[in-house]
Scaffold this motif. Structure first.
Motif, PDB file in Angstrom:
ATOM      1  N   MET A 218      27.563   8.023  31.091  1.00 38.26           N
ATOM      2  CA  MET A 218      28.887   7.601  31.161  1.00 38.26           C
ATOM      3  C   MET A 218      28.856   6.027  31.986  1.00 38.26           C
ATOM      4  SD  MET A 218      31.406  10.683  32.256  1.00 38.26           S
ATOM      5  CE  MET A 218      31.430  11.939  31.051  1.00 38.26           C
ATOM      6  N   ALA A 219      29.844   5.245  31.146  1.00 38.58           N
ATOM      7  CA  ALA A 219      29.946   4.160  32.026  1.00 38.58           C
ATOM      8  C   ALA A 219      31.337   4.102  32.565  1.00 38.58           C
ATOM      9  CB  ALA A 219      29.793   2.942  30.710  1.00 38.58           C
ATOM     10  N   CYS A 220      32.411   3.906  32.011  1.00 39.32           N
ATOM     11  CA  CYS A 220      33.453   3.625  33.011  1.00 39.32           C
ATOM     12  C   CYS A 220      34.245   5.040  33.426  1.00 39.32           C
ATOM     13  CB  CYS A 220      34.817   2.887  32.068  1.00 39.32           C
ATOM     14  SG  CYS A 220      35.508   4.264  30.551  1.00 39.32           S
ATOM     15  N   ALA A 224      37.864   4.181  28.542  1.00 40.35           N
ATOM     16  CA  ALA A 224      38.029   2.980  28.000  1.00 40.35           C
ATOM     17  C   ALA A 224      36.890   2.221  27.288  1.00 40.35           C
ATOM     18  CB  ALA A 224      38.281   1.691  29.290  1.00 40.35           C
ATOM     19  N   CYS A 225      35.517   2.906  27.374  1.00 37.73           N
ATOM     20  CA  CYS A 225      34.648   2.024  26.786  1.00 37.73           C
ATOM     21  C   CYS A 225      33.755   2.584  25.411  1.00 37.73           C
ATOM     22  CB  CYS A 225      33.373   1.708  27.840  1.00 37.73           C
ATOM     23  SG  CYS A 225      32.576   3.315  28.453  1.00 37.73           S
ATOM     24  N   GLY A 227      31.626   4.689  25.761  1.00 38.56           N
ATOM     25  CA  GLY A 227      29.988   4.941  26.134  1.00 38.56           C
ATOM     26  C   GLY A 227      29.673   6.181  25.968  1.00 38.56           C
ATOM     27  N   CYS A 228      30.736   7.160  25.879  1.00 40.74           N
ATOM     28  CA  CYS A 228      30.233   8.559  26.120  1.00 40.74           C
ATOM     29  C   CYS A 228      30.506   9.515  25.104  1.00 40.74           C
ATOM     30  CB  CYS A 228      30.917   9.150  27.082  1.00 40.74           C
ATOM     31  SG  CYS A 228      32.544   9.215  26.880  1.00 40.74           S
ATOM     32  N   CYS A 247      34.399  11.715  28.512  1.00 33.20           N
ATOM     33  CA  CYS A 247      34.984  11.533  29.702  1.00 33.20           C
ATOM     34  C   CYS A 247      36.484  12.167  29.830  1.00 33.20           C
ATOM     35  CB  CYS A 247      34.567  10.251  30.430  1.00 33.20           C
ATOM     36  SG  CYS A 247      35.497   8.906  29.432  1.00 33.20           S
TER      37      CYS A 247
END
Ligand code: FAD
Ligand code: FES
Length: 260
Positions: A218-220, A224-225, A227-228, A247
């Protein structure tokens, strides 16, 4: 069950302890404990300026007074190593509680967890026991370092599988279920993806419901991103493609709705 209320704050570390080699537990005093439910996670920031992204760690236990949370984590890299060096009395930046959680159904359940997927099942076992739901717990470990086993035994009959055969069934969690003829109507599960894939298949073959907690990098951590994302069987309202954000849409999914 989805819970979108999260806060950013400095949590206070109440205790830090090594449970077995490289596996630590930390109790943190935090506002996040007020609304947390089993299956959710918090993201923790390191003080290292080169690591801006927080690390997601599942909620293992929520204190009775709802003022603190227990997390249990394995040292995987630099971030978790930094967490393990923190001491009681220090503060740690966190955001949470994040993600959805497990819906607590009334049907007889099997809780299946492997490795570092074991911690989030503890609060779930506690809450199901409070509802008087009939549960069996199946835990898969590498070897005889059975972290958290005694905690689970307060709430349910616990069956063990070890990869090296040192305790319980030699093999994986499904070998253990078959060997002990463990039955139920619903499965709750968390662990490595190959294990979740096998659990999903087992549930489908045996006409059982299964709720699985996925782990993606995960990033944010707050939706929001993208990324997951994971693949889903249906089209997602947010991205209009066959995917979901682990997330925020997860980490818990109905196994039938994700393509793993
Ligand atoms: C929803 C969720 C809940 C989690 N709960 C727990 C928990 O309760 N206890 C626990 O010990 N860990 C948990 N994890 C995994 C944990 O977030 C990673 O181990 C951690 O972020 C690694 O950070 P690091 O800086 O120590 O390692 P890094 O240097 O970032 O990475 C070290 C190694 O870990 C792998 N890794 C990094 N992030 C993840 C990830 N998200 N999933 C799988 N592998 C990863 C990397 O590929 C690399 O091989 C969870 C992850 C998610 C997404
Ligand atoms: S980590 Fe950013 S959307 Fe999930």
């Amino acid at each position: 069950m989805c819970n979108k209320k999260y806060t950013f704050e400095d949590g206070l570390i109440l205790s830090q302890k090594e449970l077995s080699k490289d596996i630590f537990e930390m109790w943190i005093e935090t506002e996040a404990a007020k609304s947390a439910i089993p299956g959710q996670f918090i993201s923790l920031y390191t003080d290292d300026k080169s690591k801006l992204l927080p690390r997601p760690i599942s909620i293992c236990e929520i204190a009775e007074d709802k003022k603190s949370l227990r997390i249990v984590y394995r040292i995987a890299g630099k971030g978790t190593k930094i967490f393990s060096e923190k001491l009681a009395g220090e503060e740690i930046k966190i955001v949470g509680p994040l993600g959805n959680g497990y819906d607590l159904l009334d049907e007889k359940a099997i809780l299946i967890a492997g490795g570092i997927g074991i911690p989030p099942m503890l609060e779930l076992a506690k809450k199901l026991k409070e509802k008087n739901v009939d549960i069996n717990v199946v835990l898969g470990y590498r070897d005889a370092a059975l972290f958290l086993k005694d905690d689970f035994e307060k709430y349910a009959k616990v069956y063990i599988a070890t990869e090296d055969g040192s305790v319980g069934t030699k093999g994986n969690v499904l070998d253990c279920i078959k060997e002990n003829k463990i039955s139920g109507k619903v499965i709750y599960s968390c662990g490595p993806t190959p294990m979740l894939r096998a659990v999903k298949e087992y549930a489908l073959e045996n006409d059982m419901e299964a709720y699985i907690s996925l782990e993606e990098r995960m990033a944010c951590g707050i939706g929001a991103c993208l990324g997951c994302v994971c693949k889903t069987t249906d089209i997602d309202d947010h991205s209009l493609v066959k995917n979901a954000r682990v997330c925020t849409d997860g980490p818990v999914f109905d196994a039938r709705e994700v393509d793993i």
